[in-house]
Design an enzyme around this catalytic site. Sequence first.
Site, mmCIF file in Angstrom:
data_model
loop_
_atom_site.group_PDB
_atom_site.id
_atom_site.type_symbol
_atom_site.label_atom_id
_atom_site.label_comp_id
_atom_site.label_asym_id
_atom_site.label_seq_id
_atom_site.Cartn_x
_atom_site.Cartn_y
_atom_site.Cartn_z
ATOM 1 N N HIS A 142 1.124 -0.346 45.904
ATOM 2 C CA HIS A 142 0.254 0.750 46.808
ATOM 3 C C HIS A 142 -0.284 1.881 46.006
ATOM 4 O O HIS A 142 0.011 2.450 45.400
ATOM 5 C CB HIS A 142 1.226 1.470 47.612
ATOM 6 C CG HIS A 142 0.891 2.641 48.660
ATOM 7 N ND1 HIS A 142 1.221 3.885 48.771
ATOM 8 C CD2 HIS A 142 -0.457 2.340 49.415
ATOM 9 C CE1 HIS A 142 0.686 4.561 49.719
ATOM 10 N NE2 HIS A 142 -0.254 3.827 50.031
ATOM 11 N N ASN A 192 4.074 8.906 50.686
ATOM 12 C CA ASN A 192 3.630 9.096 51.896
ATOM 13 C C ASN A 192 4.861 9.776 53.085
ATOM 14 O O ASN A 192 4.308 10.561 53.692
ATOM 15 C CB ASN A 192 3.045 7.968 52.577
ATOM 16 C CG ASN A 192 1.785 7.620 52.186
ATOM 17 O OD1 ASN A 192 0.942 8.664 51.897
ATOM 18 N ND2 ASN A 192 1.407 6.314 52.364
#
Length: 374
Positions: A142, A192
């Site tokens: 990511h 996140n």
Amino acid sequence: MAKIETVGIVGFGVMGAAIGLNAASSGYRVIYKELNDALVSSMYERWVIAALEKRVAKGKMTRQEMDRVASRITGTASYKDLAPCDLVVEAAVEKMDLKIQIFKDLDAVCRPDAIIVSNTSTFLIERLMASVSNPSRTAGLHYFFPANINRLVEVIRQKETSDETFTALMEFAEKNRKVPIAVKDFPGFAINPVFISSYMILDAFYGDEYNVATLERISQLALNVRFGIMWVQNGSGLGTCYHAAVSMNDYLADTDVGFPSVPEQLKIQFESGKPWNLEDGPVADNPALLDVVKDRLMGSIFTISTHLIEKGVVSIKDLELGICTSLAWPEGPFAMMNAMGMEEAARLVKIAVESGEYKMPKTFSGGVPSSWGL
């Protein structure tokens, strides 16, 4: 498992192209896959040639260096052309069904020893990779927006990811001059959940008492940052922010972690097609009014961060490093808790839990815990 020399990218938009350019600049051969020949050509001109021309114009690279990087990148409209790749990164739009189909297609053409990863922001890697043979070669990789500038990369292990795959990806990230952190498969991974919940809390206050400028200023002061959370949302795109908020709430709201509700204000602003107006009026100066939002924001950050540690998603060290690297906060959540004192941190966590957003982390369930070991 083969040495990573050739990297495939599925989806050559803003994120995929930045990943590809980063790899090519680090000496890797890159093959990107787009939907058709027209897109292959237009994406090459836009994201390779034009992007590198800007670097040359700014004096950041020579024309010779540009030609060398550009020559390492080729495009294709056929999955079959990804067969030589040692690593393939999926960077398509954030749609679960689309990504699952991409991995089925990759499984049919990639070598058995090729590493296959997703750049998804929120989806569980295990679910995305369910149809891939030899899942030990799968993981998440990511990158953070903008991937050509932001140095953080989360290397995400699902249950089947082998040590060999994980080590190869950590080394790949480092060779790309990135800062990799180790994360277990979890909704939104490590960074996140902290960032998404933060903007959900702020956005829910938007209205008559709090304009955007005030919410931006509260986050700047609370986190000691130049650019606040409302500004970062605009940079990320409100569509991305809204869909990520929905996904995270779906995953976690009814679990033993909990998560904020999706603010109607964010949905309305996203559907308007306009970014947050950071200059929509004077900043409120009532300290009591500002503290209400600040307490909820910091309580949310501390609560979700503690849950991530208790779930074994990430280490304290890596979450601190990841937050500071990706979000440019001068301190991570645990350093902030230690600095203000654990009694105050416990008060803020209690506010977050009593608001109904989260379940109480075990660390704080018995009262005021000891300072975090950093």
